[in-house]
Write a protein that holds these residues in place. Structure first.
Motif, mmCIF file in Angstrom:
data_model
loop_
_atom_site.group_PDB
_atom_site.id
_atom_site.type_symbol
_atom_site.label_atom_id
_atom_site.label_comp_id
_atom_site.label_asym_id
_atom_site.label_seq_id
_atom_site.Cartn_x
_atom_site.Cartn_y
_atom_site.Cartn_z
ATOM 1 N N VAL A 267 39.773 36.880 52.689
ATOM 2 C CA VAL A 267 40.301 37.303 51.388
ATOM 3 C C VAL A 267 39.519 36.631 50.263
ATOM 4 C CG1 VAL A 267 42.315 37.233 49.857
ATOM 5 C CG2 VAL A 267 42.602 37.791 52.290
ATOM 6 N N ALA A 268 39.196 35.358 50.435
ATOM 7 C CA ALA A 268 38.457 34.621 49.406
ATOM 8 C C ALA A 268 37.086 35.236 49.155
ATOM 9 C CB ALA A 268 38.311 33.156 49.820
ATOM 10 N N VAL A 269 36.393 35.591 50.214
ATOM 11 C CA VAL A 269 35.044 36.171 50.075
ATOM 12 C C VAL A 269 35.115 37.530 49.385
ATOM 13 C CG1 VAL A 269 33.066 37.074 51.347
ATOM 14 C CG2 VAL A 269 34.100 34.893 52.036
ATOM 15 N N VAL A 270 36.037 38.367 49.822
ATOM 16 C CA VAL A 270 36.142 39.718 49.262
ATOM 17 C C VAL A 270 36.548 39.666 47.789
ATOM 18 C CG1 VAL A 270 37.432 41.886 49.367
ATOM 19 C CG2 VAL A 270 36.621 40.806 51.478
ATOM 20 N N THR A 271 37.539 38.858 47.472
ATOM 21 C CA THR A 271 38.002 38.802 46.072
ATOM 22 C C THR A 271 36.983 38.108 45.168
ATOM 23 O OG1 THR A 271 39.298 36.827 46.688
ATOM 24 C CG2 THR A 271 40.467 38.935 46.570
ATOM 25 N N SER A 272 36.209 37.171 45.700
ATOM 26 C CA SER A 272 35.147 36.554 44.894
ATOM 27 C C SER A 272 34.091 37.586 44.526
ATOM 28 C CB SER A 272 34.501 35.396 45.645
ATOM 29 O OG SER A 272 35.431 34.350 45.852
ATOM 30 N N ALA A 273 33.751 38.459 45.484
ATOM 31 C CA ALA A 273 32.812 39.544 45.188
ATOM 32 C C ALA A 273 33.387 40.469 44.116
ATOM 33 C CB ALA A 273 32.500 40.326 46.460
ATOM 34 N N ALA A 274 34.694 40.716 44.182
ATOM 35 C CA ALA A 274 35.338 41.562 43.179
ATOM 36 C C ALA A 274 35.289 40.904 41.798
ATOM 37 C CB ALA A 274 36.784 41.837 43.583
ATOM 38 N N VAL A 275 35.462 39.582 41.750
ATOM 39 C CA VAL A 275 35.382 38.864 40.474
ATOM 40 C C VAL A 275 34.002 39.034 39.849
ATOM 41 C CG1 VAL A 275 35.315 36.553 39.449
ATOM 42 C CG2 VAL A 275 37.166 37.171 41.002
ATOM 43 N N LEU A 276 32.949 38.901 40.657
ATOM 44 C CA LEU A 276 31.592 39.063 40.145
ATOM 45 C C LEU A 276 31.367 40.469 39.597
ATOM 46 C CD1 LEU A 276 29.605 37.190 42.956
ATOM 47 C CD2 LEU A 276 30.182 36.350 40.679
ATOM 48 N N TYR A 277 32.062 41.448 40.152
ATOM 49 C CA TYR A 277 31.953 42.827 39.687
ATOM 50 C C TYR A 277 32.727 43.045 38.386
ATOM 51 C CZ TYR A 277 32.439 47.920 39.621
ATOM 52 O OH TYR A 277 32.443 49.253 39.251
ATOM 53 N N VAL A 278 33.893 42.377 38.251
ATOM 54 C CA VAL A 278 34.778 42.622 37.110
ATOM 55 C C VAL A 278 34.363 41.830 35.878
ATOM 56 C CG1 VAL A 278 37.152 42.350 36.272
ATOM 57 C CG2 VAL A 278 36.734 43.218 38.581
ATOM 58 N N ILE A 279 33.797 40.648 36.049
ATOM 59 C CA ILE A 279 33.489 39.770 34.912
ATOM 60 C C ILE A 279 32.690 40.471 33.808
ATOM 61 C CG2 ILE A 279 31.992 37.839 34.253
ATOM 62 C CD1 ILE A 279 33.145 36.238 36.487
ATOM 63 N N PRO A 280 31.638 41.230 34.130
ATOM 64 C CA PRO A 280 30.860 41.862 33.044
ATOM 65 C C PRO A 280 31.676 42.801 32.162
ATOM 66 C CG PRO A 280 29.618 41.906 35.098
ATOM 67 C CD PRO A 280 31.004 41.466 35.444
ATOM 68 N N THR A 281 32.818 43.291 32.651
ATOM 69 C CA THR A 281 33.637 44.191 31.844
ATOM 70 C C THR A 281 34.384 43.445 30.746
ATOM 71 O OG1 THR A 281 35.657 43.999 33.192
ATOM 72 C CG2 THR A 281 33.992 45.598 33.898
ATOM 73 N N GLY A 282 34.580 42.138 30.913
ATOM 74 C CA GLY A 282 35.336 41.366 29.931
ATOM 75 C C GLY A 282 36.800 41.732 29.864
ATOM 76 N N ASN A 283 37.312 42.385 30.887
ATOM 77 C CA ASN A 283 38.698 42.856 30.917
ATOM 78 C C ASN A 283 39.585 41.803 31.577
ATOM 79 O OD1 ASN A 283 41.160 44.146 31.412
ATOM 80 N ND2 ASN A 283 40.186 46.143 31.723
ATOM 81 N N ALA A 284 40.341 41.049 30.772
ATOM 82 C CA ALA A 284 41.178 39.979 31.310
ATOM 83 C C ALA A 284 42.272 40.514 32.221
ATOM 84 C CB ALA A 284 41.802 39.176 30.164
ATOM 85 N N ALA A 285 42.827 41.679 31.890
ATOM 86 C CA ALA A 285 43.898 42.247 32.713
ATOM 87 C C ALA A 285 43.397 42.604 34.109
ATOM 88 C CB ALA A 285 44.484 43.479 32.027
ATOM 89 N N ALA A 286 42.143 43.069 34.189
ATOM 90 C CA ALA A 286 41.572 43.388 35.494
ATOM 91 C C ALA A 286 41.131 42.130 36.229
ATOM 92 C CB ALA A 286 40.390 44.341 35.317
#
Length: 398
Positions: A267-286
């Motif tokens: 879970v940690a590996v998968v969600t960390s990859a998701a964080v790297l994908y979401v960060i550029p959007t600057g969307n705090a809710a996501a």
């Protein structure tokens, strides 16, 4: 064997038996991981740091994000576990004095050595390279408070604030519920946090903190801007501390976490990859839910792995666990002093990092061994002085 030697041997064996070796190693690892994080900062892309290397790489950005997601939450969770352990073993008065001496006083005593030189080195480095210092973002912090910035020791200030909050809540609960019922409530909470849905419960305060502060570029909770309490910082880290505190109240909690170590790691590996994908959007809710789940999953996975595989006496790991506090306190000026001459050399990033890590590790370990481990400073920071040994990396407990 003399009476003195027998007494020393007995006390040493007793101290060893009382240590939770897996968590001890993990706490030291969380501090040493902070050195790794700071060593990556000169190489991140388009983000000002005290020293900016001539070579940057997005891999450094990703490494900083992933480490920053969980490192301090992990440290605070372990601090909560050991806080309750010490409270029950030594009592409130001894605990309070010990934490003021070993957590509060170092912030004051080491600030001139560990924080003040940082700005000086940054100015010297910029001047030597013909550059200007990067401009700090506008801040609403009063200039006096800004001047008293605890630097990389901020987590000690926050930890003291957490102690005040948690001990106050503990006193109220014991007064209202009684000691037995308050203990039962802590054990019940420890069962929830170590149960199948525990990682989701642990993630909630972190998610709230991200929503309070907005989406950070590094995915984690920002450091406080001053020594004053900040809501988002306390929400995230009081939450992590409380988890560790209640896990200690549940006798089988660590065993339960160890059983889920591989699931939590996945879970940690998968969600960390998701964080790297979401960060550029600057969307705090996501970002909030995935960053929070990543942080909690890393904390649970690493705790489970260390409890399962490092739950025994290992002299080298024990030595590094003891040394890690000193190493973290003193590392940042040393890192900058190493990074300045490397910054404009035409070397690959990995080579510069290896040089930085090796030199930093050797200098910090040697300084700990000679200046701290067997001296009054070691008794102050670590609670006890160790017998002198040579070479370093041995415990002297044979």
């Amino acid at each position: 064997m003399t009476a003195t030697a027998a007494t020393t041997s007995t006390s040493t064996s007793s101290a060893s038996a009382n240590r939770v070796h897996g968590l001890d190693a993990l706490r030291g690892g969380a501090l040493l991981l902070g050195i790794v994080l700071h060593s990556l900062l000169p190489f991140i892309v388009d983000a000002p740091w005290l020293i900016t290397d001539s070579v940057t790489t997005s891999a450094a950005d990703d490494g900083v994000v992933v480490i920053h997601l969980f490192r301090m939450s992990l440290f605070m969770m372990i601090a909560g576990y050991f806080a309750r352990l010490t409270l029950h073993r030594k009592g409130l008065r001894v605990f309070a004095v010990d934490r003021l001496r070993r957590i509060g006083l170092p912030v004051i005593a080491f600030w001139p050595l560990a924080v003040l030189p940082i700005g000086i080195l940054a100015v010297v480095g910029a001047a030597a390279r013909g550059q200007q210092m990067p401009q700090a973002p506008p801040s609403s912090v009063h200039p006096v408070l800004a001047a008293l910035d605890p630097g990389h020791m901020w987590f000690l200030v926050v930890l003291l604030q957490i102690y005040v909050i948690v001990l106050t809540v503990r006193a109220v609960l014991r007064r209202v519920l009684g000691a037995e019922r308050a203990t039962a409530a802590a054990e019940l909470a420890g069962g929830w946090f170590s149960g199948p849905l525990g990682v989701l419960l642990t993630a909630v305060p972190y998610a709230v903190a991200v929503l309070l502060q907005g989406a950070p570029v590094d995915g984690g909770i920002h450091k406080p801007l001053s020594i004053l309490p900040e809501a988002e910082v306390l929400v995230a880290y009081v939450g992590a501390f409380t988890v560790g505190y209640t896990l200690h109240a549940r006798p089988d909690a660590l065993v339960r976490l160890s059983r889920g170590r591989w699931v939590h790691l996945a879970v940690a590996v998968v969600t960390s990859a998701a964080v790297l994908y979401v960060i550029p959007t600057g969307n705090a809710a996501a970002l909030a839910p995935v960053a929070a789940l990543a942080s909690a999953a890393w904390c649970y996975a690493l705790t489970g792995l260390c409890v399962r595989y490092l739950n025994g006496e290992r002299p080298t790991l024990r030595y590094l666990a003891d040394a890690s506090y000193w190493m973290y306190l003193m590392h940042l000026p040393l890192l900058l002093a190493i990074e300045i001459p490397l910054a404009d050399l035409a070397l690959p990033v990995i080579v510069k990092l290896l040089i930085t890590w090796v030199v930093t590790f050797v200098v910090l370990v040697l300084s700990y061994h000679v200046l701290v481990r067997s001296t009054w400073i070691g008794g102050w920071l670590n609670g006890r002085r160790h017998p002198w040994t040579w070479p370093p990396m041995t415990t002297g407990n044979r």
